[in-house]
Design a protein around this motif. Structure first.
Motif, PDB file in Angstrom:
ATOM      1  N   SER A  77       0.844  -1.188   0.000  1.00  9.54           N
ATOM      2  CA  SER A  77       0.000   0.000   0.000  1.00  9.54           C
ATOM      3  C   SER A  77       0.886   1.247   0.000  1.00  9.54           C
ATOM      4  CB  SER A  77      -0.913  -0.011   1.224  1.00  9.54           C
ATOM      5  OG  SER A  77      -0.126   0.106   2.401  1.00  9.54           O
ATOM      6  N   GLU A  78       0.271   2.407  -0.208  1.00  7.22           N
ATOM      7  CA  GLU A  78       1.022   3.659  -0.196  1.00  7.22           C
ATOM      8  C   GLU A  78       1.675   3.886   1.163  1.00  7.22           C
ATOM      9  OE1 GLU A  78       1.879   5.970  -2.428  1.00  7.22           O
ATOM     10  OE2 GLU A  78       1.082   4.674  -4.005  1.00  7.22           O
ATOM     11  N   ASP A  79       0.952   3.579   2.236  1.00  2.00           N
ATOM     12  CA  ASP A  79       1.509   3.759   3.582  1.00  2.00           C
ATOM     13  C   ASP A  79       2.719   2.859   3.791  1.00  2.00           C
ATOM     14  OD1 ASP A  79      -0.415   5.625   4.151  1.00  2.00           O
ATOM     15  OD2 ASP A  79      -1.767   4.187   5.140  1.00  2.00           O
ATOM     16  N   GLN A  80       2.650   1.625   3.306  1.00  2.00           N
ATOM     17  CA  GLN A  80       3.782   0.705   3.463  1.00  2.00           C
ATOM     18  C   GLN A  80       4.987   1.173   2.627  1.00  2.00           C
ATOM     19  OE1 GLN A  80       1.606  -2.891   2.333  1.00  2.00           O
ATOM     20  NE2 GLN A  80       1.961  -3.731   4.389  1.00  2.00           N
ATOM     21  N   LEU A  81       4.714   1.691   1.432  1.00  2.00           N
ATOM     22  CA  LEU A  81       5.807   2.192   0.600  1.00  2.00           C
ATOM     23  C   LEU A  81       6.524   3.351   1.275  1.00  2.00           C
ATOM     24  CD1 LEU A  81       4.175   2.120  -2.958  1.00  2.00           C
ATOM     25  CD2 LEU A  81       6.174   0.817  -2.241  1.00  2.00           C
ATOM     26  N   HIS A  82       5.751   4.251   1.877  1.00  2.00           N
ATOM     27  CA  HIS A  82       6.356   5.416   2.523  1.00  2.00           C
ATOM     28  C   HIS A  82       7.048   5.043   3.833  1.00  2.00           C
ATOM     29  CE1 HIS A  82       4.938   8.231  -0.403  1.00  2.00           C
ATOM     30  NE2 HIS A  82       3.655   7.945  -0.190  1.00  2.00           N
ATOM     31  N   SER A  83       6.656   3.906   4.413  1.00  3.54           N
ATOM     32  CA  SER A  83       7.266   3.511   5.689  1.00  3.54           C
ATOM     33  C   SER A  83       8.640   2.879   5.506  1.00  3.54           C
ATOM     34  CB  SER A  83       6.349   2.517   6.423  1.00  3.54           C
ATOM     35  OG  SER A  83       6.269   1.290   5.703  1.00  3.54           O
ATOM     36  N   LEU A  84       8.986   2.501   4.276  1.00  9.15           N
ATOM     37  CA  LEU A  84      10.292   1.897   4.019  1.00  9.15           C
ATOM     38  C   LEU A  84      11.368   2.973   3.962  1.00  9.15           C
ATOM     39  CD1 LEU A  84       9.345  -0.701   1.239  1.00  9.15           C
ATOM     40  CD2 LEU A  84      10.067  -1.223   3.575  1.00  9.15           C
ATOM     41  N   ASN A  85      12.536   2.657   4.502  1.00 12.44           N
ATOM     42  CA  ASN A  85      13.674   3.567   4.478  1.00 12.44           C
ATOM     43  C   ASN A  85      14.633   3.099   3.382  1.00 12.44           C
ATOM     44  OD1 ASN A  85      15.830   5.236   4.880  1.00 12.44           O
ATOM     45  ND2 ASN A  85      16.215   4.638   6.998  1.00 12.44           N
TER      46      ASN A  85
END
Length: 342
Positions: free
Chosen positions: A32-40
């Motif tokens: 999801s978009e949230d999971q993509l943004h949570s990756l460093n």
């Protein structure tokens, strides 16, 4: 996620620049978009891999991943660590061979492989230059496809050449059969041409390089006109001879040319010096970063005398770099045996 899937994912993450990771992972549609943004994306890749696996698990390993690996492999075809490519040629095209398009080829190729191999995984992608890249993971009746040691195949539709990397003797007949049927040809044979550079093999066989050019040089200025003319004519002749034999401009970067000798010792009377039937065997191997460039330089500078022997000019004229030289039989001075297998 099993170890095999994890290893492939690790290989992709390792080869991909950090700034492109988000774009590639987004194209898989697994997060999801949230999971993509949570990756460093700037953290060490081993740690990034752990975080990615914890979010995706099995859903990550699908056709998109193998297609991504095909694209990454294509971008690394000049890397010597990727191994050796071997060329084959299709013969006796059927009437509809020129009309075969990508979808037909893909469906026919996969169907024929799945008919003869119980467990096989095939990924296929057509790139911008028209090349069809095929990635095949082989299994058998008792084992799932091994994605860690895939076979790669590159083919340009409406051409007769196929380039193959890492296929075992066990799977070679299945691969050849699928190729012949999918491309609407009758047979396929090896070209006796191998290289670490896929681009060099393609350019050599498909004549995608400047083959002949006539040079007019003036390398002895301010000298006697007669001497200058004599040297210029000699130099032009050598350059023309070199270009006719090996081509001009930027040449395909083949690394080796191998000549295998199978003959008998002969004296001045052309009689064999040994009474037995045992052959004298030897191998001559030329190696260079660009063997064609090296040979052309030797001829054009006068380091090698002309005319150029057919054994050297056949590299470009016949598109091969493996030859077997045997005793003369029925007017033939050399014959070829199958090159080392792909």
């Amino acid at each position: 996620m099993d170890e095999q899937a994890r290893s492939i994912l690790q290989r992709i993450i390792k080869k991909t620049p950090s700034k492109r990771l988000e774009t590639i992972i987004r194209s898989w549609n697994c997060l999801s978009e949230d999971q993509l943004h949570s990756l460093n994306y700037s953290q060490p890749k081993w740690l990034f891999l752990e975080n990615l696996v914890s979010r995706c698990e099995v859903r990550l390993f699908n056709g998109n991943v193998t297609k991504t690996e095909i694209k990454l492999y294509k971008n690394h075809i000049h890397n010597p660590n990727q191994g050796t490519w071997h060329a084959c040629q299709l013969f006796q095209a059927e009437d509809d061979a020129l009309s075969v398009h990508f979808t037909q080829f893909r469906e026919s190729f996969i169907a024929h492989l799945e008919d003869v191999v119980q467990h096989v995984s095939v990924g296929m992608k057509k790139l911008e230059d028209g090349a069809i890249w095929v990635r095949i993971a082989w299994g058998d009746n008792f084992r799932k496809p091994n994605h860690l040691k895939p076979t790669y195949l590159v083919h340009y539709l409406q051409s007769s050449y196929v380039f193959i990397h890492n296929v075992t003797p066990k799977h070679r007949p299945f691969l050849y059969q699928a190729l012949v049927l999918a491309t609407r040809h009758v047979s396929i044979k090896e070209c006796h041409l191998s290289s670490r550079s896929l681009t060099a093999m393609r350019d050599l066989l498909m004549k995608q390089y400047q083959q002949v050019v006539f040079l007019v040089l003036n390398i002895f200025p301010n000298t006697d006109p007669n001497i200058e003319r004599e040297h210029a004519e000699s130099s032009e002749g050598r350059h023309q001879m070199a270009c006719e034999a090996f081509g001009c401009g930027v040449l395909p970067k083949l690394e080796t040319a191998v000549y295998k000798l199978e003959t008998r010792y002969r004296g001045n009377s052309n009689n064999t010096l040994n009474d037995g039937d045992e052959l004298f065997r030897g191998v001559v191997k030329f190696s260079s970063k660009n063997i064609l460039e090296s040979l052309r330089h030797c001829v054009s500078t006068g380091m090698a005398e002309g005319p150029v022997t057919p054994l050297l000019s056949s590299i470009t004229q016949k598109g091969r770099n493996y030859f077997v030289i045997t005793d003369k039989v029925s007017g033939a001075t050399a014959s070829q045996t199958p090159a080392p297998k792909a």
